[in-house]
Motif scaffolding. Sequence first.
Motif, mmCIF file in Angstrom:
data_model
loop_
_atom_site.group_PDB
_atom_site.id
_atom_site.type_symbol
_atom_site.label_atom_id
_atom_site.label_comp_id
_atom_site.label_asym_id
_atom_site.label_seq_id
_atom_site.Cartn_x
_atom_site.Cartn_y
_atom_site.Cartn_z
ATOM 1 N N MET A 1 3.634 -0.123 0.038
ATOM 2 C CA MET A 1 3.579 -1.186 1.117
ATOM 3 C C MET A 1 3.803 -2.788 -0.014
ATOM 4 N N GLY A 2 4.781 -3.497 0.356
ATOM 5 C CA GLY A 2 4.917 -4.598 -0.473
ATOM 6 C C GLY A 2 3.746 -5.613 -0.633
ATOM 7 N N SER A 3 3.423 -6.060 -1.676
ATOM 8 C CA SER A 3 2.344 -7.013 -1.840
ATOM 9 C C SER A 3 2.073 -8.037 -1.171
ATOM 10 N N ARG A 4 3.540 -8.461 -0.511
ATOM 11 C CA ARG A 4 3.507 -9.778 0.516
ATOM 12 C C ARG A 4 2.533 -9.264 1.739
ATOM 13 N N TYR A 5 2.757 -7.869 2.190
ATOM 14 C CA TYR A 5 2.240 -7.454 3.576
ATOM 15 C C TYR A 5 0.577 -7.243 3.232
ATOM 16 N N TRP A 6 0.212 -7.043 2.167
ATOM 17 C CA TRP A 6 -1.094 -6.929 1.778
ATOM 18 C C TRP A 6 -1.831 -8.327 1.918
ATOM 19 N N TYR A 7 -0.787 -9.242 1.353
ATOM 20 C CA TYR A 7 -1.462 -10.469 1.443
ATOM 21 C C TYR A 7 -1.478 -11.136 2.987
ATOM 22 N N TYR A 8 -0.686 -10.794 3.668
ATOM 23 C CA TYR A 8 -0.716 -11.129 5.388
ATOM 24 C C TYR A 8 -1.946 -10.622 6.115
ATOM 25 N N PHE A 9 -2.092 -9.065 5.583
ATOM 26 C CA PHE A 9 -3.304 -8.323 6.368
ATOM 27 C C PHE A 9 -4.603 -8.793 5.849
ATOM 28 N N LEU A 10 -4.662 -9.571 4.552
ATOM 29 C CA LEU A 10 -5.835 -10.221 3.939
ATOM 30 C C LEU A 10 -6.119 -11.629 4.960
ATOM 31 N N MET A 11 -5.015 -12.154 5.112
ATOM 32 C CA MET A 11 -4.951 -13.442 5.679
ATOM 33 C C MET A 11 -5.454 -13.076 7.377
ATOM 34 N N LEU A 12 -4.983 -12.365 7.838
ATOM 35 C CA LEU A 12 -5.289 -11.949 9.215
ATOM 36 C C LEU A 12 -6.848 -11.391 9.380
ATOM 37 N N ARG A 13 -6.948 -10.512 8.525
ATOM 38 C CA ARG A 13 -8.562 -9.977 8.539
ATOM 39 C C ARG A 13 -9.728 -10.984 8.061
ATOM 40 N N ARG A 14 -9.296 -11.763 7.374
ATOM 41 C CA ARG A 14 -10.356 -12.799 7.189
ATOM 42 C C ARG A 14 -10.547 -13.695 8.226
ATOM 43 N N ALA A 15 -9.537 -14.006 8.819
ATOM 44 C CA ALA A 15 -9.637 -14.848 10.259
ATOM 45 C C ALA A 15 -10.607 -14.413 11.120
ATOM 46 N N TYR A 16 -10.607 -12.954 11.407
ATOM 47 C CA TYR A 16 -11.619 -12.264 12.238
ATOM 48 C C TYR A 16 -12.550 -11.343 11.680
ATOM 49 N N GLN A 17 -13.056 -11.793 10.537
ATOM 50 C CA GLN A 17 -13.908 -11.055 9.726
ATOM 51 C C GLN A 17 -15.246 -10.746 10.377
ATOM 52 N N GLN A 18 -15.552 -11.490 11.706
ATOM 53 C CA GLN A 18 -16.895 -11.247 12.139
ATOM 54 C C GLN A 18 -16.675 -9.808 13.269
ATOM 55 N N TYR A 19 -15.428 -9.637 13.337
ATOM 56 C CA TYR A 19 -15.223 -8.168 14.208
ATOM 57 C C TYR A 19 -15.241 -7.107 13.250
ATOM 58 N N GLU A 20 -16.228 -5.978 13.918
ATOM 59 C CA GLU A 20 -16.009 -4.556 13.327
ATOM 60 C C GLU A 20 -14.718 -3.903 13.464
ATOM 61 N N ASN A 21 -14.370 -3.065 12.742
ATOM 62 C CA ASN A 21 -13.121 -2.124 12.894
ATOM 63 C C ASN A 21 -13.319 -1.572 14.157
ATOM 64 N N HIS A 22 -12.005 -0.994 14.791
ATOM 65 C CA HIS A 22 -11.906 -0.748 15.766
ATOM 66 C C HIS A 22 -12.369 -1.219 17.219
ATOM 67 N N VAL A 23 -12.513 -2.732 17.169
ATOM 68 C CA VAL A 23 -12.967 -3.376 18.230
ATOM 69 C C VAL A 23 -11.465 -4.266 18.655
ATOM 70 N N LYS A 24 -11.350 -4.291 20.065
ATOM 71 C CA LYS A 24 -10.121 -4.840 20.515
ATOM 72 C C LYS A 24 -10.437 -6.364 20.512
ATOM 73 N N ILE A 25 -9.459 -7.008 20.247
ATOM 74 C CA ILE A 25 -9.744 -8.450 20.111
ATOM 75 C C ILE A 25 -8.460 -9.119 20.592
ATOM 76 N N GLU A 26 -8.646 -9.915 21.563
ATOM 77 C CA GLU A 26 -7.450 -10.619 22.137
ATOM 78 C C GLU A 26 -6.856 -11.865 21.323
ATOM 79 N N ILE A 27 -5.640 -11.972 21.259
ATOM 80 C CA ILE A 27 -4.925 -12.738 20.204
ATOM 81 C C ILE A 27 -3.399 -13.095 20.917
#
Length: 592
Positions: A1-27
């Motif tokens: 996986m390209g390092s840039r996609y890791w970066y995008y995932f971290l950006m996305l996951r940080r924005a929704y840190q309050q949610y646990e894994n496997h929880v559907k989030i409307e976006i």
Amino acid sequence: MGSRYWYYFLMLRRAYQQYENHVKIEISMNDIVNLFYCTQRNAKIILNKLMEKNLIEFTPGRGRGNRSTILFLQHFNECLRKRIEKLLNENEINKAMELVKEFGGGTDVEDYFIKRITHFFGYNKIQTNQDELELLRFPIFRPITTVDPSQIFFDFDAHLVTQVFNTLVTYNASSDSFEGCLAHAWESNEDKTQWLFFLYKQVKFHNGKEFTAEDVQKNIQRLEQSPHKWLVEDIIEVELKSKYSLLIKLKNPNHLFLHFVSYSPMSIVDTSKSYEGFAQYPIGTGPFKFEKIQSNVCELIAYDAYFQSRPHLDKVEIIKMSENLKESLGDWGKIVMDTGEIEIPHHSNLKATQAVFSGTNILSLNTRKGPLQNEKFREYICQIIDREELTKLGDPRLRPAYGFILYGQECKESERKSLYSNKEFLKTMGYHGESLRLTTYERHVLDAKLIQKTFNEYGIHLDIKIEDWSTIQKGEHVSQTDIFLYEGTPNEGIVSVFDLLFYQEGFIYPLLTDELKLKIKAYVKRITSQDNSYKRLLKYFELENFLISKGIVIFLIHKKVDVSYDLTLEGVSINPRMWIDFDKLWYKNETL
């Protein structure tokens, strides 16, 4: 996986840190586009990549008013830690540290990184299938620009060359004598125009090829096409007397020729291959050989078949660290060379030693263009420089300098107090208010700004141009520069002073008029032809005085180097290049 996609995932996951894994989030797609700062098309490509890597599940909204949903499959800290661990395992320290600073501040990932980095540098033992290897890993704060002896200019590049390559003889500065290296014996005729060298037999290059007299001949030919060609310009013939002996004939007497052949640019390489950049690197006969070299990392491994003593260490890893990340390092090193790039903390569990540079911070003035063509204007600039104020900028600055060596010519600093300036006065010296450009690199910014302030006080406009180590010597910078500020460190004896003057891609030679080049060559010829060492020193001072009086160079301050290292590390001594020879280092892990 390209390092840039890791970066995008971290950006996305940080924005929704309050949610646990496997929880559907409307976006909404607009939310994602705004977060990634990209088009909707690119946002969809990124989301698809993240789904391919099982990091998220994403369901696009169907129909008007229906929002998309996203479901995360990894926690933020878990993902960040995995990425940091992968980068550290690949020696990508700078990238790992950047991620920690952006995403991991105040988290347990930051604690993990600090623990890893604390043990990352210094002495380590690595267990292999066959043996246990001793490794020394340490950081540097300057890039490696080349490892080709015929191209080297900066000190650390030259230091690496001395660890991997050998010269015919070596110069011992402490005893002012020469010792055999690839040559075990040598002799010359009375007027020093012919030099006969006898070589060790069965010396092998790192690729197994045998070193012979023909290799010396080919290396001299190679230097003729290099920026160091002045070193061999006086050679008229290299006569191969046998497989292991050769006679070098010179146009003129040279009592310093052993200094020439012991100089690191004259290190012997295997010339059977061509070398460009770091894709391929030259092969030597020295105690270490290159295993990997890139712009941010250099790995050396011991050469088991070294014809002298095999190094105690099995491997040395040198990691280029960003100066911008210095505050994040903390207590990270067990061997540190402090040459002024960063402020390095001192610790009670480290030994410390200190040495003085035999060189100095220097201004070299462009005698080929603009108002600096006027000798009186160059002399005036020399007089307004306040060396005492430069020294007050602190370590590693040591004391004012008026030559390359500490006991060189002293200048009357008091004379600058009586200097005055106005526009009409400056016009008499050819200066009409133009902006002069001073080019330097990051480590000299404080000195440059103080010099700029001084110039302004005397009515001279000075702009500062900061360049990278790897680009500062490019032709366009030289042609556009009025003044270079750099560190001249002629640490391999008098021949390295000559090299500062004659290196074709350096900071002095390209700025000289043809007339000045000829005059400097004449001074050097008088030095090399002098058989009496005391008279030779006097001739050298005449050269230095000429450089000063003509405003070719302005000596500023002498500098020092500090070394801190682990209490169990033995064999530490500072070599003429102001670095540590790796082949002498060893760890004393056991005591009585």
